[in-house]
Design a protein around this motif. Sequence first.
Motif, PDB file in Angstrom:
ATOM      1  N   GLU A 141       0.851  -1.187   0.000  1.00 15.77           N
ATOM      2  CA  GLU A 141       0.000   0.000   0.000  1.00 15.77           C
ATOM      3  C   GLU A 141       0.887   1.236   0.000  1.00 15.77           C
ATOM      4  O   GLU A 141       1.582   1.509   0.982  1.00 15.77           O
ATOM      5  CB  GLU A 141      -0.912  -0.001   1.215  1.00 15.77           C
ATOM      6  CG  GLU A 141      -1.970   1.091   1.188  1.00 15.77           C
ATOM      7  CD  GLU A 141      -2.967   0.961   2.313  1.00 15.77           C
ATOM      8  OE1 GLU A 141      -3.857   1.820   2.410  1.00 15.77           O
ATOM      9  OE2 GLU A 141      -2.837   0.004   3.099  1.00 15.77           O
ATOM     10  N   ASP A 194       1.652   5.525  -0.937  1.00 14.63           N
ATOM     11  CA  ASP A 194       1.107   6.860  -1.101  1.00 14.63           C
ATOM     12  C   ASP A 194       1.834   7.529  -2.265  1.00 14.63           C
ATOM     13  O   ASP A 194       2.989   7.195  -2.564  1.00 14.63           O
ATOM     14  CB  ASP A 194       1.281   7.680   0.174  1.00 14.63           C
ATOM     15  CG  ASP A 194       0.536   7.068   1.353  1.00 14.63           C
ATOM     16  OD1 ASP A 194      -0.611   6.650   1.171  1.00 14.63           O
ATOM     17  OD2 ASP A 194       1.123   6.992   2.460  1.00 14.63           O
ATOM     18  N   TYR A 195       1.190   8.509  -2.895  1.00 13.73           N
ATOM     19  CA  TYR A 195       1.793   9.130  -4.066  1.00 13.73           C
ATOM     20  C   TYR A 195       1.317  10.560  -4.220  1.00 13.73           C
ATOM     21  O   TYR A 195       0.310  10.977  -3.632  1.00 13.73           O
ATOM     22  CB  TYR A 195       1.442   8.346  -5.338  1.00 13.73           C
ATOM     23  CG  TYR A 195      -0.001   8.505  -5.765  1.00 13.73           C
ATOM     24  CD1 TYR A 195      -0.377   9.486  -6.684  1.00 13.73           C
ATOM     25  CD2 TYR A 195      -1.007   7.689  -5.229  1.00 13.73           C
ATOM     26  CE1 TYR A 195      -1.703   9.636  -7.059  1.00 13.73           C
ATOM     27  CE2 TYR A 195      -2.328   7.842  -5.601  1.00 13.73           C
ATOM     28  CZ  TYR A 195      -2.676   8.823  -6.518  1.00 13.73           C
ATOM     29  OH  TYR A 195      -3.986   8.987  -6.889  1.00 13.73           O
ATOM     30  N   GLN A 196       2.051  11.314  -5.054  1.00 11.06           N
ATOM     31  CA  GLN A 196       1.655  12.656  -5.449  1.00 11.06           C
ATOM     32  C   GLN A 196       2.203  12.909  -6.847  1.00 11.06           C
ATOM     33  O   GLN A 196       3.358  12.572  -7.141  1.00 11.06           O
ATOM     34  CB  GLN A 196       2.198  13.706  -4.471  1.00 11.06           C
ATOM     35  CG  GLN A 196       1.636  15.105  -4.692  1.00 11.06           C
ATOM     36  CD  GLN A 196       2.030  16.078  -3.591  1.00 11.06           C
ATOM     37  OE1 GLN A 196       2.682  15.707  -2.619  1.00 11.06           O
ATOM     38  NE2 GLN A 196       1.645  17.337  -3.748  1.00 11.06           N
ATOM     39  N   GLU A 199       5.715   7.587  -2.023  1.00 15.33           N
ATOM     40  CA  GLU A 199       6.190   7.576  -0.634  1.00 15.33           C
ATOM     41  C   GLU A 199       6.098   6.150  -0.097  1.00 15.33           C
ATOM     42  O   GLU A 199       5.012   5.552  -0.071  1.00 15.33           O
ATOM     43  CB  GLU A 199       5.362   8.518   0.224  1.00 15.33           C
ATOM     44  CG  GLU A 199       5.872   8.647   1.654  1.00 15.33           C
ATOM     45  CD  GLU A 199       5.078   9.631   2.480  1.00 15.33           C
ATOM     46  OE1 GLU A 199       5.577  10.753   2.728  1.00 15.33           O
ATOM     47  OE2 GLU A 199       3.932   9.278   2.859  1.00 15.33           O
ATOM     48  N   ASP A 235       6.756   3.345   2.959  1.00 14.83           N
ATOM     49  CA  ASP A 235       7.016   3.033   4.354  1.00 14.83           C
ATOM     50  C   ASP A 235       8.215   2.088   4.424  1.00 14.83           C
ATOM     51  O   ASP A 235       8.633   1.528   3.399  1.00 14.83           O
ATOM     52  CB  ASP A 235       5.783   2.377   4.983  1.00 14.83           C
ATOM     53  CG  ASP A 235       4.617   3.347   5.125  1.00 14.83           C
ATOM     54  OD1 ASP A 235       4.888   4.549   5.316  1.00 14.83           O
ATOM     55  OD2 ASP A 235       3.460   2.900   5.033  1.00 14.83           O
ATOM     56  N   LYS A 284       9.985   6.914   6.512  1.00 10.73           N
ATOM     57  CA  LYS A 284       9.482   6.947   5.144  1.00 10.73           C
ATOM     58  C   LYS A 284      10.561   7.418   4.171  1.00 10.73           C
ATOM     59  O   LYS A 284      11.454   8.179   4.537  1.00 10.73           O
ATOM     60  CB  LYS A 284       8.261   7.876   5.048  1.00 10.73           C
ATOM     61  CG  LYS A 284       7.046   7.403   5.844  1.00 10.73           C
ATOM     62  CD  LYS A 284       5.895   8.380   5.697  1.00 10.73           C
ATOM     63  CE  LYS A 284       4.681   7.946   6.496  1.00 10.73           C
ATOM     64  NZ  LYS A 284       4.063   6.722   5.953  1.00 10.73           N
ATOM     65  N   LYS A 328      11.142   8.487  -0.280  1.00  8.22           N
ATOM     66  CA  LYS A 328      10.437   8.852  -1.502  1.00  8.22           C
ATOM     67  C   LYS A 328      11.283   8.522  -2.729  1.00  8.22           C
ATOM     68  O   LYS A 328      12.505   8.687  -2.714  1.00  8.22           O
ATOM     69  CB  LYS A 328      10.091  10.344  -1.500  1.00  8.22           C
ATOM     70  CG  LYS A 328       9.125  10.749  -0.399  1.00  8.22           C
ATOM     71  CD  LYS A 328       8.833  12.243  -0.437  1.00  8.22           C
ATOM     72  CE  LYS A 328       7.853  12.645   0.664  1.00  8.22           C
ATOM     73  NZ  LYS A 328       7.575  14.098   0.659  1.00  8.22           N
ATOM     74  N   ASP A 342      -6.178   2.832  -9.288  1.00 11.61           N
ATOM     75  CA  ASP A 342      -6.410   2.023  -8.093  1.00 11.61           C
ATOM     76  C   ASP A 342      -7.166   0.774  -8.531  1.00 11.61           C
ATOM     77  O   ASP A 342      -8.363   0.832  -8.820  1.00 11.61           O
ATOM     78  CB  ASP A 342      -7.217   2.821  -7.068  1.00 11.61           C
ATOM     79  CG  ASP A 342      -7.371   2.073  -5.742  1.00 11.61           C
ATOM     80  OD1 ASP A 342      -7.020   0.877  -5.691  1.00 11.61           O
ATOM     81  OD2 ASP A 342      -7.841   2.690  -4.770  1.00 11.61           O
TER      82      ASP A 342
END
Length: 266
Positions: free
Chosen positions: A5, A7-9, A21, A23, A87, A89, A104
């Motif tokens: 899982e 996270d992104y931007q 991003e 973990d 974290k 990146k 997704d």
Amino acid sequence: MRAHEIDYQIFGEEMQYVEIELDPQEIVVAEAGSFMMMDNGIRMQTIFGDGSQQDTGIFGKLLSAGKRMLTGESLFMTAYLNENAGKGKVCFASPYPGKIVPVDLQQYGGKFICQKDSFLCAAKGVQVGIEFSRKLGRGLFGGEGFIMQKLEGDGMAFVHSGGTLARRELRAGEVLKVDTGCIVGFSHTVDYDIEFIGGIRNSIFGGEGLFYATLRGPGIVYVQSLPFSRLADRIIASAPKSGGSGRDEGSLLGGLGRMIDGDNRF
């Protein structure tokens, strides 16, 4: 969840890049050549295939890599593991002007179909496979051939498109007609086929080819305004011929054209 899982931007407008991003101990896999930058403490490793079958022995690895060969991709992908205590990146860039599309897979029923060269990166656990066309006309005239890419799993994946991106949500039975090269991807619930344009003048003088794609809902469709093949054709057509530095370089019309364009180099 089987996939990591993440996270992104997404940053930028015409030449976008996606920042992932991670973990601790999370992994993202990406196409070779898409890497842009990463934090210290993230380890890069070249792997066979998409990384989703790395624990199934040599046969699983060869099968995964063989599927990528059929789509015209490299046998290898690159995995990025966050070995930091916190974290980290890592960023991946789009290869040409356009948009990056976050997919997704949980929202698409665990499966998404896309053009062969559109995949950029994904969370580890997402399977990057092949989707064979069962229709002869679609395979011969569909622009993408008999094989498209298939993204499966329950994690995040990212594909890229050329130019401006259009997203259409089709109702059940609703049909969208698209240039065969402009398709980026679509839900697995969308029925994809090829239709003959028809008409002698349209076929010979229309300049749009003989066929277009028909996409029948329900489902989501992504369409690009500038396929890479179209961009490449324009660049090749405008490339300098041997012995010159531009189209009509040595002609009177070429000189007049440069004057009109404001280019005074003679």
